[in-house]
Motif scaffolding. Structure first.
Motif, mmCIF file in Angstrom:
data_model
loop_
_atom_site.group_PDB
_atom_site.id
_atom_site.type_symbol
_atom_site.label_atom_id
_atom_site.label_comp_id
_atom_site.label_asym_id
_atom_site.label_seq_id
_atom_site.Cartn_x
_atom_site.Cartn_y
_atom_site.Cartn_z
ATOM 1 N N ASP A 17 0.833 -1.206 0.000
ATOM 2 C CA ASP A 17 0.000 0.000 0.000
ATOM 3 C C ASP A 17 0.870 1.260 0.000
ATOM 4 O O ASP A 17 0.554 2.234 -0.676
ATOM 5 C CB ASP A 17 -0.926 0.034 1.212
ATOM 6 N N LEU A 18 1.973 1.236 0.766
ATOM 7 C CA LEU A 18 2.881 2.369 0.840
ATOM 8 C C LEU A 18 3.490 2.659 -0.528
ATOM 9 O O LEU A 18 3.535 3.795 -0.977
ATOM 10 C CB LEU A 18 3.994 2.081 1.853
ATOM 11 N N GLU A 19 3.954 1.614 -1.210
ATOM 12 C CA GLU A 19 4.681 1.779 -2.466
ATOM 13 C C GLU A 19 3.795 1.833 -3.705
ATOM 14 O O GLU A 19 4.147 2.462 -4.694
ATOM 15 C CB GLU A 19 5.697 0.647 -2.622
ATOM 16 N N GLU A 20 2.650 1.169 -3.673
ATOM 17 C CA GLU A 20 1.809 1.082 -4.867
ATOM 18 C C GLU A 20 0.408 1.647 -4.664
ATOM 19 O O GLU A 20 -0.385 1.701 -5.602
ATOM 20 C CB GLU A 20 1.692 -0.385 -5.313
ATOM 21 N N GLY A 21 0.099 2.051 -3.440
ATOM 22 C CA GLY A 21 -1.243 2.542 -3.130
ATOM 23 C C GLY A 21 -1.513 3.924 -3.689
ATOM 24 O O GLY A 21 -0.604 4.654 -4.092
ATOM 25 N N ALA A 22 -2.775 4.280 -3.699
ATOM 26 C CA ALA A 22 -3.218 5.558 -4.244
ATOM 27 C C ALA A 22 -3.613 6.534 -3.135
ATOM 28 O O ALA A 22 -4.451 7.397 -3.331
ATOM 29 C CB ALA A 22 -4.392 5.327 -5.191
ATOM 30 N N ARG A 23 -3.001 6.384 -1.959
ATOM 31 C CA ARG A 23 -3.311 7.230 -0.810
ATOM 32 C C ARG A 23 -2.021 7.763 -0.214
ATOM 33 O O ARG A 23 -1.051 7.015 -0.059
ATOM 34 C CB ARG A 23 -4.064 6.399 0.224
ATOM 35 N N LEU A 24 -1.977 9.063 0.106
ATOM 36 C CA LEU A 24 -0.805 9.654 0.739
ATOM 37 C C LEU A 24 -0.725 9.181 2.185
ATOM 38 O O LEU A 24 -1.618 9.451 2.990
ATOM 39 C CB LEU A 24 -0.875 11.183 0.687
ATOM 40 N N THR A 25 0.333 8.458 2.484
ATOM 41 C CA THR A 25 0.588 7.953 3.829
ATOM 42 C C THR A 25 2.057 8.195 4.169
ATOM 43 O O THR A 25 2.850 7.264 4.232
ATOM 44 C CB THR A 25 0.254 6.452 3.945
ATOM 45 N N PRO A 26 2.444 9.466 4.354
ATOM 46 C CA PRO A 26 3.860 9.782 4.540
ATOM 47 C C PRO A 26 4.466 9.103 5.757
ATOM 48 O O PRO A 26 3.802 8.924 6.779
ATOM 49 C CB PRO A 26 3.872 11.299 4.691
ATOM 50 N N ARG A 27 5.732 8.738 5.607
ATOM 51 C CA ARG A 27 6.495 8.139 6.701
ATOM 52 C C ARG A 27 7.389 9.225 7.287
ATOM 53 O O ARG A 27 8.441 9.530 6.750
ATOM 54 C CB ARG A 27 7.325 6.968 6.195
ATOM 55 N N PHE A 28 6.953 9.812 8.370
ATOM 56 C CA PHE A 28 7.722 10.842 9.049
ATOM 57 C C PHE A 28 8.864 10.193 9.828
ATOM 58 O O PHE A 28 8.720 9.082 10.335
ATOM 59 C CB PHE A 28 6.809 11.636 9.994
ATOM 60 N N ASP A 29 10.012 10.874 9.916
ATOM 61 C CA ASP A 29 11.150 10.324 10.645
ATOM 62 C C ASP A 29 10.920 10.438 12.153
ATOM 63 O O ASP A 29 9.852 10.876 12.598
ATOM 64 C CB ASP A 29 12.461 10.980 10.200
ATOM 65 N N ALA A 30 11.924 10.080 12.934
ATOM 66 C CA ALA A 30 11.801 10.094 14.394
ATOM 67 C C ALA A 30 11.508 11.489 14.936
ATOM 68 O O ALA A 30 10.963 11.631 16.032
ATOM 69 C CB ALA A 30 13.078 9.542 15.026
ATOM 70 N N ASN A 31 11.850 12.529 14.169
ATOM 71 C CA ASN A 31 11.570 13.907 14.575
ATOM 72 C C ASN A 31 10.258 14.424 14.005
ATOM 73 O O ASN A 31 9.949 15.611 14.127
ATOM 74 C CB ASN A 31 12.713 14.826 14.136
ATOM 75 N N GLY A 32 9.504 13.538 13.342
ATOM 76 C CA GLY A 32 8.216 13.930 12.782
ATOM 77 C C GLY A 32 8.326 14.710 11.481
ATOM 78 O O GLY A 32 7.442 15.506 11.173
#
Length: 161
Positions: A17-32
């Motif tokens: 879903d992260l790589e091929e999905g059609a929805r923005l689901t950002p992966r924020f780092d440890a500092n957000g």
């Protein structure tokens, strides 16, 4: 993820879903934060690299104006709020694992994206083919300041994205 990150951008259910999905689901780092590269929409020139927290990303999407999070000042800022050198976002891309974005912008004001007064924050070249050392020289690209930072920001104009 913080509560604001989760509220604005739910997590991906899976790597697929992260790589091929059609929805923005950002992966924020440890500092957000996610890394953001701003480029000139017309030429593709790299203008600057900065960071966005969930609020900055959401505001950029909602308003079409670039917003960032300053790590040094620990606060949200809208590009051009004090200088007039705004960035109108005409396109936004997210990378494969959604931990970085590229925004294609139209610059306002003098067209200078850098707080040093230059068009681009990338105004020095690192020579290749030499051994890196404490005395590695830099070569200026010829991108000269378009405005005086002291006039625009005052004497304390140094900042980090």
């Amino acid at each position: 993820m913080s509560d604001i990150e989760t509220a604005l951008f739910p997590a991906s259910a899976s790597t697929h879903d992260l790589e091929e999905g059609a929805r923005l689901t950002p992966r924020f780092d440890a500092n957000g934060l996610v890394t953001c590269v701003a480029t000139d929409a017309a030429t593709g020139e790299i203008l600057m690299l900065a960071h966005m927290n969930a609020e900055a990303l959401a505001l950029t999407i909602a308003t079409g104006e670039a917003h960032y999070y300053s790590r040094s000042r620990k606060k949200l800022w809208k590009k051009g709020e004090s200088s007039g050198h705004t960035q109108k976002v005409v396109d936004m891309l997210v990378d494969c694992d959604q931990d970085a974005v590229v925004i294609k912008v139209e610059m306002g004001g003098t067209g200078a994206a850098c707080h040093t007064g230059r068009r681009s924050c990338f105004y020095r070249r690192v020579p290749l083919g030499h051994h890196a050392a404490g005395e590695t020289p830099l070569a200026f690209t010829g991108d000269t300041p378009r405005f005086d930072p002291k006039t625009v920001y005052g004497d304390d104009h140094g900042h980090s994205h």
